[in-house]
Design a protein around this motif. Structure first.
Motif, PDB file in Angstrom:
ATOM      1  N   ARG A  77      35.863 -30.015 -47.534  1.00 50.28           N
ATOM      2  CA  ARG A  77      35.791 -30.373 -48.944  1.00 50.28           C
ATOM      3  C   ARG A  77      34.394 -30.051 -49.466  1.00 50.28           C
ATOM      4  O   ARG A  77      33.405 -30.145 -48.736  1.00 50.28           O
ATOM      5  N   CYS A  84      35.305 -30.835 -57.413  1.00 49.60           N
ATOM      6  CA  CYS A  84      36.098 -30.893 -56.175  1.00 49.60           C
ATOM      7  C   CYS A  84      36.709 -32.261 -55.926  1.00 49.60           C
ATOM      8  O   CYS A  84      36.126 -33.292 -56.265  1.00 49.60           O
ATOM      9  N   GLY A  88      39.867 -32.562 -50.348  1.00 43.91           N
ATOM     10  CA  GLY A  88      39.573 -31.252 -49.800  1.00 43.91           C
ATOM     11  C   GLY A  88      40.833 -30.497 -49.427  1.00 43.91           C
ATOM     12  O   GLY A  88      41.900 -30.706 -50.016  1.00 43.91           O
ATOM     13  N   MET A 114      40.310 -26.872 -52.803  1.00 48.15           N
ATOM     14  CA  MET A 114      39.282 -27.912 -52.732  1.00 48.15           C
ATOM     15  C   MET A 114      39.003 -28.515 -54.105  1.00 48.15           C
ATOM     16  O   MET A 114      38.397 -29.584 -54.211  1.00 48.15           O
ATOM     17  N   VAL A 131      29.637 -27.673 -48.505  1.00 46.28           N
ATOM     18  CA  VAL A 131      30.816 -28.387 -48.024  1.00 46.28           C
ATOM     19  C   VAL A 131      30.453 -29.292 -46.858  1.00 46.28           C
ATOM     20  O   VAL A 131      29.397 -29.153 -46.226  1.00 46.28           O
TER      21      VAL A 131
END
Length: 259
Positions: A77, A84, A88, A114, A131
């Motif tokens: 994610r 986002c 994820g 995501m 991420v």
């Protein structure tokens, strides 16, 4: 026998040098071409599109693991909470990422997944995002480990196979092959990615045994009847065994507070 035991111990130890359940920080980019990851180093070809619903990834060498990481599943994610989601997306490793600027290169579908609803195009415009990721079990419900005979196989001696639907948080680090009913085992070697081969394939129906590691643990799995005597190239055969082991905890710096 002593030499084999030492070799097996080395395989198990080498697979247990990192935590398989920890949370890590990295960056992710994406491939603009849909077929880029399906034709990746793992050798899945078009079959890759059936893994994780096309949510595919190329991982750096520490994740690819000389091919042992092929088929591994990760939850990824991005850290931009505006764009986002907290959920994820889940991806499957199908290729190696040679660009050390990012830990992963995702398929476009996985990269957009995501994002929060309606923000997919916005995340694409970023190109690269920060991420966090962790390895998760691969789940193939009601699906056994499968063995696909590669087109390069040539009877009677040369056999190349590709492994599919390897579940759990596992890596297959060694494969032996023998005629069904025989105790005369020959080892196979990893040709590349998820493809293994041998130039000493026995005649008749064939059985396999796999050394499967999971985090800091490992074991033999014996598939007693896999390939028929008249096996054919391009055909996928059911191994009759399911792999679903979960990695045992083996590190002290894991952070699950956000998951």
């Amino acid at each position: 026998m002593a030499l084999f035991i030492c070799f097996l111990s080395l395989l198990l130890f080498s697979s247990a040098t990192a935590c398989d359940r920890c949370l890590y920080q990295s960056k992710a980019a994406y491939f603009s071409k849909a077929n880029a990851l399906s034709s990746g180093a793992c050798g899945y070809g078009s079959l890759a599109l059936g893994l994780s619903g096309g949510h595919l990834a190329a991982g750096v060498s520490s994740l690819y693991k000389d091919g042992a990481g092929c088929g591994a599943c990760f939850q990824i994610r991005c850290n931009n909470s505006t764009l986002c989601s907290s959920k994820g997306t889940n991806v499957t490793i199908t290729d190696i990422n040679h660009n050390n600027q990012t830990g992963f290169v995702l398929s476009t579908r996985a990269f957009m997944a995501m994002a929060n609803h309606g923000m997919g195009q916005h995340i694409l415009k970023l190109g690269t995002v920060e991420v966090e990721y962790k390895r998760i079990p691969c789940e193939y419900k009601n699906q056994n480990l499968a063995v696909r005979v590669e087109e390069s196989s040539q009877k009677p001696n040369y056999l190349a196979i590709k492994l599919l639907y390897q579940g759990g948080q596992t890596e297959i680090v060694a494969i032996d092959i023998a005629q069904v009913g025989s105790s005369n085992w020959n080892f196979m070697k990893r040709n590349h990615g998820a493809v293994w081969d041998t130039s000493r394939a026995p005649n008749g129906a064939l059985q396999f045994r796999f050394v499967v590691t999971s985090g800091y643990d490992g074991k033999w799995i014996w598939a007693k009847t896999v390939l028929p005597a008249d096996w054919k190239s391009g055909v996928v055969y059911d191994s009759g065994v399911q792999i679903n082991d979960i990695a045992k905890e083996g590190c002290f710096h894991c952070d699950y507070s956000h998951w």
